[in-house]
Every structure is written in structure tokens, then in C-alpha cells.
Enzyme design. Structure first.
Site: not given
Ligand code: PRP
Length: 183
Positions: A48, A107, A135, A157, A163
Site C-alpha cells: 500500500g 488502522d 483511523k 477506504v 485496495d
């Protein structure tokens, strides 16, 4: 890929490519000051963080180096377990280096918590974290994050490296995936 190419798959756009570029320019300017003459090593966490490393590094005006790690989280489904397996390790010796781990999203914080502990054992001169997204509502482990692009709500998201089932990483913008896509 533009938002218009997948418009029906998104509930909304959170950040446009222009907003992303503007925020990255601000963070790059901070890093330029904080790491002047330190030749920082940007450690991108695959997959990512590819877009973030590519754009952040090019927005910086100081020299830096890059290296990459690939990790896999043990756990069921989409739940991060916090037990991380290193699939691809760094090529660079971290001894005495100023290291910035670069992520697309934090996250629960479990992946980064593991990575911080792991890289800290390699005797870097300093070790900090930059993440494009965070987050706050999902955090399970408190981390000291030096550079944050944007705080976001606890939603699924995609885009800009993020992804769903391997797709949407090449979307310029960051958006919320419509529930109809994964329901
Ligand atoms: C994402 C992200 C972080 C991790 C964050 O990676 O890039 O590495 O999840 O989650 P956490 O804070 O709950 O630990 P992912 O496993 O989706 O792999 P990818 O980068 O290849 O998409």
C-alpha cells in the site's frame, strides 16, 4: 484511474489527488527540516505504501534512500491479529541510520507496533513513522506517529495504494468504498 472511472463503486471521495499532493508537500517540508543532513531511509511497507513513498520522496528536497518490507498478518479474514510475518526484509543495515517507516494507513496499529519493535532491535539512530491515513476510532495500540496525512473515520477506504481485493490501488483519489461492492 480517476474517480469518474469507478464512480458507482464509491460512496464518497474523502481526498482528491490535489488535496493529497498538498498535504504531502507540507509533510515533505517538515521532513526536509527535521532530517537536514541526515540522509533518512524511507522504509515503505508493501504494497500500500508504494504511492506514498513515491510521492513523498519526490516532494522532499533533501537526499534520502528507500527500502521496502513486505509483511503478512496472521489472522482471520480482514482482522489484523498483530502477529506479523516478514515476507520480504530490508536490504539495508539500519545501524546508525535515521529511519522513517512509511505507511498508507494505520488502522488498529498492530502491524506498525510489531514493525517498530522489530526495527528498533537493529540499532537505528532514530525511528519514526509517517502514515498517509490514520483511523483514530480503530486504534488498539497507541503509537507515537510523527507525521500523519489525514485522520479518517472508521470506514473502508480505497485508492492511493489502498485496495479492495487487489483493486483500486491505482485510483488517484481516496474514497469510501460503497457497501454494495463488498456486500
Ligand atoms: C494495511 C496497511 C498496514 C496495515 C495497517 O496493509 O498498509 O500495513 O494494513 O493495519 P493495522 O494498523 O490494523 O495493523 P494490508 O495488510 O492491507 O496490506 P497491503 O499494504 O498490501 O494492502
Amino acid at each position: 484511474m480517476d474517480t469518474s472511472d469507478v464512480a458507482s463503486d464509491l460512496s464518497c471521495v474523502l481526498f482528491t489527488k490535489e488535496q493529497i499532493a498538498a498535504r504531502l508537500a507540507e509533510i515533505a517540508a517538515e521532513i526536509d527540516v527535521d532530517y537536514a543532513d541526515k540522509n533518512p531511509l524511507l522504509v515503505g511497507v508493501l504494497n500500500g505504501a508504494v504511492m506514498v513513498v513515491a510521492d513523498l520522496s519526490r516532494a522532499m528536497k533533501i537526499h534520502c534512500e528507500m527500502d521496502w518490507m513486505a509483511v503478512s498478518s496472521y489472522g482471520s479474514g480482514t482482522q489484523t491479529s498483530g502477529v506479523v510475518r516478514i515476507l520480504k526484509d530490508l536490504n539495508t543495515d539500519l545501524h546508525g541510520r535515521h529511519v522513517i517507516i512509511v505507511e498508507d494507513i494505520i488502522d488498529t496499529g498492530l502491524t506498525l507496533s510489531y514493525l517498530m519493535q522489530n526495527l528498533a532491535t537493529r540499532d537505528p539512530a532514530s525511528l519514526k513513522i509517517m502514515t498517509m491515513l490514520r483511523k483514530p476510532a480503530a486504534v488498539q495500540v497507541e503509537l507515537d506517529i510523527a507525521y500523519v496525512g489525514f485522520d479518517i473515520p472508521n470506514q473502508f477506504v480505497v485508492g492511493y495504494g489502498l485496495d479492495y481485493a487487489g483493486h483500486y490501488r491505482n485510483l488517484h483519489d481516496i474514497g469510501v468504498l460503497a457497501p454494495s461492492v463488498y456486500a
